[in-house]
Design an enzyme around this catalytic site. Structure first.
Site, short mmCIF file in Angstrom:
data_model
loop_
_atom_site.label_atom_id
_atom_site.label_comp_id
_atom_site.label_asym_id
_atom_site.label_seq_id
_atom_site.Cartn_x
_atom_site.Cartn_y
_atom_site.Cartn_z
N ASP A 1 -109.65 -89.54 11.81
CA ASP A 1 -109.70 -88.65 10.65
C ASP A 1 -109.91 -89.41 9.34
OD1 ASP A 1 -107.17 -89.81 10.50
OD2 ASP A 1 -106.07 -87.91 10.46
N GLU A 2 -109.71 -90.74 9.39
CA GLU A 2 -109.82 -91.53 8.15
C GLU A 2 -111.24 -91.56 7.60
OE1 GLU A 2 -107.96 -95.31 8.01
OE2 GLU A 2 -106.31 -94.69 9.28
O1 TDX Z 1 -94.92 -101.50 7.62
C1 TDX Z 1 -95.58 -100.50 7.29
N1 TDX Z 1 -95.09 -99.67 6.32
C2 TDX Z 1 -95.74 -98.55 5.91
O2 TDX Z 1 -95.24 -97.83 5.03
C3 TDX Z 1 -96.86 -100.18 7.89
C4 TDX Z 1 -97.45 -101.06 8.96
C5 TDX Z 1 -97.50 -99.02 7.48
N2 TDX Z 1 -96.97 -98.24 6.51
C6 TDX Z 1 -97.66 -96.98 6.13
C7 TDX Z 1 -99.14 -97.08 5.86
C8 TDX Z 1 -99.62 -95.70 6.30
O3 TDX Z 1 -99.46 -94.77 5.25
O4 TDX Z 1 -97.52 -96.12 7.26
C9 TDX Z 1 -98.69 -95.32 7.44
C10 TDX Z 1 -99.27 -95.59 8.83
O5 TDX Z 1 -99.78 -96.91 8.81
P1 TDX Z 1 -100.61 -97.53 10.05
O6 TDX Z 1 -99.77 -97.47 11.28
O7 TDX Z 1 -101.18 -98.83 9.62
O8 TDX Z 1 -101.73 -96.41 10.27
P2 TDX Z 1 -102.92 -95.83 9.34
O9 TDX Z 1 -103.33 -96.79 8.30
O10 TDX Z 1 -102.51 -94.44 8.92
O11 TDX Z 1 -104.10 -95.75 10.43
C11 TDX Z 1 -103.83 -95.31 11.79
O12 TDX Z 1 -104.24 -93.99 11.97
C12 TDX Z 1 -105.63 -93.75 11.95
C13 TDX Z 1 -104.50 -96.23 12.79
O13 TDX Z 1 -104.06 -97.57 12.59
C14 TDX Z 1 -106.00 -96.13 12.68
O14 TDX Z 1 -106.62 -96.91 13.71
C15 TDX Z 1 -106.40 -94.68 12.87
O15 TDX Z 1 -107.77 -94.54 12.64
#
Ligand code: TDX
Ligand code: NAD
Length: 333
Positions: free
Chosen positions: A123-124
């Site tokens: 969805d990104e």
């Molecule tokens: O330590 C953290 N603290 C934090 O607040 C990390 C690792 C992330 N976050 C936040 C960033 C995002 O808002 O949490 C949310 C989720 O982060 P991620 O797990 O890195 O996911 P995101 O960036 O949303 O992307 C994920 O969903 C869409 C997947 O990694 C992608 O591959 C997918 O396309």
């Protein structure tokens, strides 16, 4: 009818969950093509029936191996990607190679062999929504990616669309929301916080933590992909989501509570550059046209089961943990 599926990236988080789902719910056979980058694990495919699963270590940018395996398959399900936004901010280069050139290499082979192709996306590609916007993403939302990761995924989607229109490749695309569940790398939000707590480290919230993600269990993602593979219309895009919007702050507080800590026991750290505010999926098309519904149950139940999985499978994640945290320490996160 039994099919032979080529699953790229089948040793990663969502790909391995798909392979478990396919071998557990159908008579299909599977070949996994995976480069075994830092994100691919042989242990994620352990215990599966050996007579129905072949694992090939290889790169989706390698035209020779891709051509052979695509030629042998009835359908390709393409999960392989560089998948982590934070890594793409530190070094975009492998994202361009794997997500763009890799997808192009697979599409050319699918074109030569007229092999059914399903492209897994995110969805990104649609960018983000305001926190107070009632809108959700649909198949008609314009592309507006924010990060090197999401822009290469958007580019790969556009390649698939062009290969359908120009060359008649029999492809479908799905764009799914944030997945959670077993076997997700500890760099990602939910497993990072769970394994931090197991290690006695306080969870880390980027910025104020108000960003919203729309969570779906990886097993529901798998059932949606099988539905599209069976009944989807060639050339169409389907959004996959399970109505699971939650702020990061709510998720961290829920993890803390489920693991027996005070809900306020976390730290705010440096925000992600270009951090998308909110993702939200409207999956009406998939539900009404193809009759899919998520079956995993509530996020709360799924999160508790995921915490149990990380508690019980330390052998799986421990080898990745120190290097992952060292990378985060370098950026103050
Ligand atoms: O330590 C953290 N603290 C934090 O607040 C990390 C690792 C992330 N976050 C936040 C960033 C995002 O808002 O949490 C949310 C989720 O982060 P991620 O797990 O890195 O996911 P995101 O960036 O949303 O992307 C994920 O969903 C869409 C997947 O990694 C992608 O591959 C997918 O396309
Ligand atoms: P992941 O990082 O856990 O796994 C990726 C897998 O691809 C790994 O096994 C890795 O070894 C393999 N790989 C990487 N480069 C390769 C190459 N050049 N050749 C062959 N194999 C290679 O990723 P994930 O979170 O399981 O995501 C899988 C797919 O789902 C990606 O296409 C991603 O964009 C998409 N997606 C992820 C989410 C999510 O929440 N994680 C949501 C929507 C869509």
């Amino acid at each position: 009818m039994t099919r032979h599926l080529l699953v790229t990236g089948g040793a990663g988080f969502i790909g391995s969950n798909f392979v478990h789902h396919v071998l557990g719910t159908t008579d299909d056979t599977v070949t996994v093509l995976d480069k075994f980058t830092y994100a691919g694990h042989r242990a994620s495919l352990a215990g599966l029936p050996e007579d129905r699963l072949t694992v090939v270590e290889g790169d989706i940018t390698d035209a020779a191996v891709v051509d052979r395996l695509v030629g042998e398959a009835d359908a390709v399900v393409h999960y392989a990607a560089e998948s982590h936004n934070d890594n793409s901010l530190a070094d975009p280069s492998p994202f361009l190679d794997t997500n763009l050139i890799g997808t192009y290499t697979l599409l050319e082979a699918a074109r030569r062999h007229d092999t059914r192709f399903h492209h897994i996306s995110t969805d990104e590609v649609y960018g983000d929504l305001a926190l107070d916007d009632p809108a959700r993403f649909t198949e008609h939302t314009p592309y507006n990616p924010s990060s090197p990761y999401s822009s290469t995924k958007a580019g790969s989607d556009l390649l698939v669309r062009a290969w359908v229109r120009s060359f008649g490749v029999r492809a479908t695309i799905s764009n799914c929301s944030n997945n959670y569940g077993p076997r997700q790398h500890v760099e990602k939000f939910i497993p990072r916080q769970i394994t931090n707590l197991i290690d006695g480290i306080r969870p880390r919230l980027y910025g104020a933590g108000l960003n919203v993600r729309d969570w779906i269990h990886a097993d529901d993602h798998s059932s949606a992909v099988l539905t599209i593979l069976a009944d989807g219309t060639i050339g169409e895009t389907y959004l996959i989501g399970a109505d699971g919007e939650k702020s990061n702050k709510d998720v961290v507080e829920q993890i803390l509570t489920l693991m027996g800590h005070d809900a306020g026991d976390y730290d705010h750290v440096t925000d992600r550059a270009g951090h998308d505010l909110r993702y939200a999926i409207d999956s009406t098309k998939l539900r009404t046209e193809l009759g899919w519904t998520p079956s995993y149950g509530s996020f709360d139940t799924g999160l508790a089961a995921t915490i149990d999985w990380y508690r019980e499978n330390e052998d799986w994640w421990r080898p990745q943990k120190a290097a992952t945290e060292a990378k985060y320490a370098a950026t103050g996160q």
